[in-house]
Design a protein around this motif. Structure first.
Motif, PDB file in Angstrom:
ATOM      1  N   ARG A  44       0.580  -1.295   0.096  1.00  0.00           N
ATOM      2  CA  ARG A  44       0.043  -0.056   0.080  1.00  0.00           C
ATOM      3  C   ARG A  44       0.969   1.377   0.103  1.00  0.00           C
ATOM      4  O   ARG A  44       1.649   1.524   0.939  1.00  0.00           O
ATOM      5  CB  ARG A  44      -0.873   0.066   1.078  1.00  0.00           C
ATOM      6  CG  ARG A  44      -1.851   1.235   1.166  1.00  0.00           C
ATOM      7  CD  ARG A  44      -2.711   0.871   2.254  1.00  0.00           C
ATOM      8  NE  ARG A  44      -3.718   2.208   2.606  1.00  0.00           N
ATOM      9  CZ  ARG A  44      -4.576   2.492   2.183  1.00  0.00           C
ATOM     10  NH1 ARG A  44      -5.148   1.686   1.255  1.00  0.00           N
ATOM     11  NH2 ARG A  44      -5.424   3.370   2.532  1.00  0.00           N
ATOM     12  N   CYS A  45       0.809   2.039  -1.109  1.00  0.00           N
ATOM     13  CA  CYS A  45       1.493   3.356  -1.248  1.00  0.00           C
ATOM     14  C   CYS A  45       1.061   4.292  -0.080  1.00  0.00           C
ATOM     15  O   CYS A  45      -0.295   4.287  -0.005  1.00  0.00           O
ATOM     16  CB  CYS A  45       1.570   3.934  -2.570  1.00  0.00           C
ATOM     17  SG  CYS A  45       2.368   5.574  -2.793  1.00  0.00           S
ATOM     18  N   HIS A  47       0.836   7.383  -0.295  1.00  0.00           N
ATOM     19  CA  HIS A  47       0.487   8.614  -0.925  1.00  0.00           C
ATOM     20  C   HIS A  47      -1.196   8.370  -1.173  1.00  0.00           C
ATOM     21  O   HIS A  47      -2.076   9.348  -0.669  1.00  0.00           O
ATOM     22  CB  HIS A  47       1.103   8.785  -2.348  1.00  0.00           C
ATOM     23  CG  HIS A  47       0.552   9.943  -3.070  1.00  0.00           C
ATOM     24  ND1 HIS A  47       0.450   9.818  -4.531  1.00  0.00           N
ATOM     25  CD2 HIS A  47       0.047  11.297  -2.640  1.00  0.00           C
ATOM     26  CE1 HIS A  47      -0.159  10.902  -4.919  1.00  0.00           C
ATOM     27  NE2 HIS A  47      -0.200  11.865  -3.985  1.00  0.00           N
ATOM     28  N   LYS A  48      -1.519   7.491  -1.947  1.00  0.00           N
ATOM     29  CA  LYS A  48      -3.039   7.317  -2.421  1.00  0.00           C
ATOM     30  C   LYS A  48      -3.667   5.992  -2.247  1.00  0.00           C
ATOM     31  O   LYS A  48      -4.679   5.419  -2.587  1.00  0.00           O
ATOM     32  CB  LYS A  48      -3.300   7.882  -3.643  1.00  0.00           C
ATOM     33  CG  LYS A  48      -3.142   9.407  -3.842  1.00  0.00           C
ATOM     34  CD  LYS A  48      -4.114  10.035  -3.340  1.00  0.00           C
ATOM     35  CE  LYS A  48      -3.939  11.548  -3.429  1.00  0.00           C
ATOM     36  NZ  LYS A  48      -4.921  12.554  -3.241  1.00  0.00           N
ATOM     37  N   GLY A  50      -2.233   3.098  -3.270  1.00  0.00           N
ATOM     38  CA  GLY A  50      -2.109   2.271  -4.556  1.00  0.00           C
ATOM     39  C   GLY A  50      -1.604   1.037  -4.302  1.00  0.00           C
ATOM     40  O   GLY A  50      -0.441   0.933  -3.356  1.00  0.00           O
ATOM     41  N   CYS A  64       4.840   3.235  -7.978  1.00  0.00           N
ATOM     42  CA  CYS A  64       3.485   3.056  -7.529  1.00  0.00           C
ATOM     43  C   CYS A  64       2.523   3.147  -8.908  1.00  0.00           C
ATOM     44  O   CYS A  64       2.992   4.111  -9.733  1.00  0.00           O
ATOM     45  CB  CYS A  64       2.923   4.156  -6.501  1.00  0.00           C
ATOM     46  SG  CYS A  64       1.273   3.852  -6.184  1.00  0.00           S
ATOM     47  N   LEU A  66      -0.358   4.216  -9.316  1.00  0.00           N
ATOM     48  CA  LEU A  66      -1.164   5.226  -9.402  1.00  0.00           C
ATOM     49  C   LEU A  66      -0.688   6.544  -9.455  1.00  0.00           C
ATOM     50  O   LEU A  66      -1.393   7.474 -10.527  1.00  0.00           O
ATOM     51  CB  LEU A  66      -2.050   5.478  -8.105  1.00  0.00           C
ATOM     52  CG  LEU A  66      -3.044   4.033  -7.762  1.00  0.00           C
ATOM     53  CD1 LEU A  66      -3.789   4.429  -6.427  1.00  0.00           C
ATOM     54  CD2 LEU A  66      -3.920   3.802  -8.955  1.00  0.00           C
ATOM     55  N   HIS A  67       0.385   7.201  -8.918  1.00  0.00           N
ATOM     56  CA  HIS A  67       0.661   8.355  -9.143  1.00  0.00           C
ATOM     57  C   HIS A  67       2.327   8.386  -9.299  1.00  0.00           C
ATOM     58  O   HIS A  67       3.055   9.546  -9.054  1.00  0.00           O
ATOM     59  CB  HIS A  67       0.233   9.120  -7.850  1.00  0.00           C
ATOM     60  CG  HIS A  67      -1.264   9.195  -7.967  1.00  0.00           C
ATOM     61  ND1 HIS A  67      -1.790   8.639  -7.016  1.00  0.00           N
ATOM     62  CD2 HIS A  67      -1.975  10.158  -8.481  1.00  0.00           C
ATOM     63  CE1 HIS A  67      -3.047   9.008  -7.314  1.00  0.00           C
ATOM     64  NE2 HIS A  67      -3.164   9.857  -8.090  1.00  0.00           N
ATOM     65  N   ASP A  82       9.296  13.212  -3.452  1.00  0.00           N
ATOM     66  CA  ASP A  82       8.354  12.371  -2.978  1.00  0.00           C
ATOM     67  C   ASP A  82       8.699  12.061  -1.286  1.00  0.00           C
ATOM     68  O   ASP A  82       9.735  11.757  -0.976  1.00  0.00           O
ATOM     69  CB  ASP A  82       7.866  11.098  -3.530  1.00  0.00           C
ATOM     70  CG  ASP A  82       7.307  11.382  -4.737  1.00  0.00           C
ATOM     71  OD1 ASP A  82       6.665  12.522  -5.070  1.00  0.00           O
ATOM     72  OD2 ASP A  82       7.491  10.653  -5.539  1.00  0.00           O
TER      73      ASP A  82
END
Length: 110
Positions: A44-45, A47-48, A50, A64, A66-67, A82
């Motif tokens: 699980r990232c 950030h969001k 992902g 990741c 997603l982003h 990041d």
């Protein structure tokens, strides 16, 4: 001393790919690099959220899906501008079998 449990064959994980292992701690992404090094990180990232197991493996990093946040699989630290970190777990390969810390099978999620 850390005890390890067998979670499968190294050949079950594609090179530069991943598989997910469900544990009492949560889902763990198990990655295999082009040179057959394995890493285990939370799937699980930060950030969001992902799924890192669906990310792109390059060298000892994963991006990741997603982003495009990039994580060093040795430390779990986000790279570049990041900010963030994913948890890493003890893992190794013996005789073509992937072994992960037995604590993951018994610890409850926080």
């Amino acid at each position: 001393m850390t005890l390890f449990v067998d979670i499968g064959a190294l050949d079950d994980i594609p090179q530069q790919g991943a598989r997910v292992v469900k544990t009492a701690q949560g889902c763990i992404a198990v990655f295999r690099t082009a040179d057959d090094t394995v890493f285990a990180l939370d799937d699980r990232c930060p950030h969001k959220g992902g799924p890192l197991s669906e990310g792109i493996v390059h060298g000892t990093s994963v991006t990741c899906p997603l982003h495009n946040w990039v994580f060093d699989m040795n430390s779990g630290q986000a790279q570049g501008a990041d900010q963030g970190m994913v948890r890493t777990y003890p893992i190794r390969v013996e005789a073509g079998r992937v072994l992960i810390s037995a604590r993951l099978a018994t610890r409850k999620a926080a």
